[in-house]
Scaffold this active site. Structure first.
Site, PDB file in Angstrom:
ATOM      1  N   CYS A 130      38.862  35.050  39.637  1.00  0.00           N
ATOM      2  CA  CYS A 130      39.559  34.021  38.850  1.00  0.00           C
ATOM      3  C   CYS A 130      40.946  34.467  38.383  1.00  0.00           C
ATOM      4  O   CYS A 130      41.839  33.631  38.199  1.00  0.00           O
ATOM      5  CB  CYS A 130      38.717  33.582  37.660  1.00  0.00           C
ATOM      6  N   HIS A 260      42.384  31.606  31.766  1.00  0.00           N
ATOM      7  CA  HIS A 260      43.146  32.836  31.935  1.00  0.00           C
ATOM      8  C   HIS A 260      44.645  32.491  31.989  1.00  0.00           C
ATOM      9  O   HIS A 260      45.033  31.490  32.587  1.00  0.00           O
ATOM     10  CB  HIS A 260      42.788  33.531  33.258  1.00  0.00           C
TER      11      HIS A 260
END
Ligand code: 2RA
Length: 353
Positions: A130, A260
């Site tokens: 990710c 993120h």
């Protein structure tokens, strides 16, 4: 009759997001969606597109008749079971680290290298980590236009990158420090967590995350690098098709639940301007450009979370580095960073055969 989809790891944080994404689509190509998990979760009933679906225990037979099997399970489970799914005729799309760097397994981000999904001699396609994935839509678009040569990246990674356990731990720590005068003396956050009965050894993080930032994600590799930092380097090279791309990453965990962020310093072979880069970014369907510092507009995780696009802003020309841009990127690590990209690969496979 349309193809059959299986979701292995259907009850985890990413598996649940996959179901949410499937539920949110007006149309899906699947005639059947099978949910699969460990024997512990088998028998649970989940709603998928308005229907009750009973979770099956992982076994070779669950892949019979399956066209595409999405895996979000630990590396060792994928390493064992993705080849079994492939043997039984399914294309396995795997979100673990088990196959990402295997030269016979493509690592796919549909906006960047969708064509690679067709080159799958093992019947397996990998979904990137990710952290790498959160910046790939932006970097792929800029690379096509200006020729990427080097990336220096600092990540600001959310707790949910460590799964449901990471989310639960962050909330428990926030509850333990909430309303108390902590974070003003060395060690007092750790004391507050201990007073609330939160054992550091039981945390997925190597230091308190509440009221803190932790410069570590993943496991220890040679010369002090973390596995997460090496993934950023190796996976960015493979996805972008630049084997000698210069990459240096520092991965940091922050007390954000999901999404993120990355601060990116990107050097290009060709001349690049802020205006030209903004134009390229603004044209990408999967990117939201939010970049008006005079108006206080830039992306934050709180903006990007829960949505599909990658948010990009703070685009600046580096003052002391030629052909170099600074930018800030935010992407929901459970959606584009995991479930959404995996699902997009599955639809690419289903629609292109
Ligand atoms: C993390 N990138 O954020 C990892 C999860 N795959 O911990």
């Amino acid at each position: 009759r349309g193809p059959v989809l299986a979701i292995v790891g259907a009850t985890g944080a990413v598996g649940s997001t996959m179901i949410e994404i499937i539920d949110g689509r007006p149309d899906v190509p699947w005639s059947e969606i099978r949910l699969v998990a460990s024997p512990r979760s088998a028998g649970k009933v989940l709603r998928v597109r308005g229907e009750d679906v009973t979770v099956l225990a992982l076994a070779p037979e669950v892949f019979d008749g399956v066209d595409v099997a999405l895996f979000d399970v630990p590396d060792e489970v994928s390493a064992q079971w993705a080849p079994i799914a492939a043997e039984r005729g399914a294309v396995a799309v795997d979100n673990s680290g088990a196959f990402r760097m295997d030269p016979d397994v493509p690592l796919v981000v549909p906006e960047v290298n969708a064509e690679k999904a067709a080159e799958r001699p093992k019947g397996i396609i990998s979904n990137p980590n990710c952290t790498t994935l959160s910046m790939m839509a932006a970097m792929g678009a800029l690379h096509r236009e200006f020729g990427l040569e080097a990336l220096v990246v600092a990540s600001y990674q959310a707790a949910s990158g460590a799964g449901q356990g990471g989310i639960d731990r962050l909330y428990a720590e926030l509850a333990a420090v909430s309303g108390r005068d902590v974070g003003v003396r060395g060690g007092d956050v750790a004391e507050a967590l201990a007073a609330a009965g939160l054992d550091p050894a039981a945390s997925p993080f190597p230091a308190p995350l509440a009221l803190n930032v932790v410069p570590w994600a993943g496991s220890l590799k040679d010369d002090g690098w973390s596995s997460e930092e090496l993934k950023v380097r190796n996976e960015a090279r493979k996805i972008l098709g630049i084997p000698d791309l210069k990459v240096s990453a520092t991965c940091v965990r922050v007390p954000v639940v999901t999404t993120h962020s990355l601060s990116v310093h990107a050097t290009f072979a060709r001349e690049v301007s802020v205006e030209a880069a903004r134009k390229v970014l603004a044209e990408q369907p999967s990117i939201v450009l939010r970049d008006d510092p005079a108006a206080g507009e830039w992306p934050t995780p709180a903006d990007a979370v829960g949505g599909d696009p990658t948010w990009v802003g703070r685009v600046r020309q580096a003052l002391d580095f030629p052909n170099t841009l600074e930018l800030f990127v935010c992407g929901d690590n459970l959606r584009k960073g995991a479930a959404l990209n995996t699902y997009e690969i599955a639809e690419t496979v289903a629609t292109s055969g």
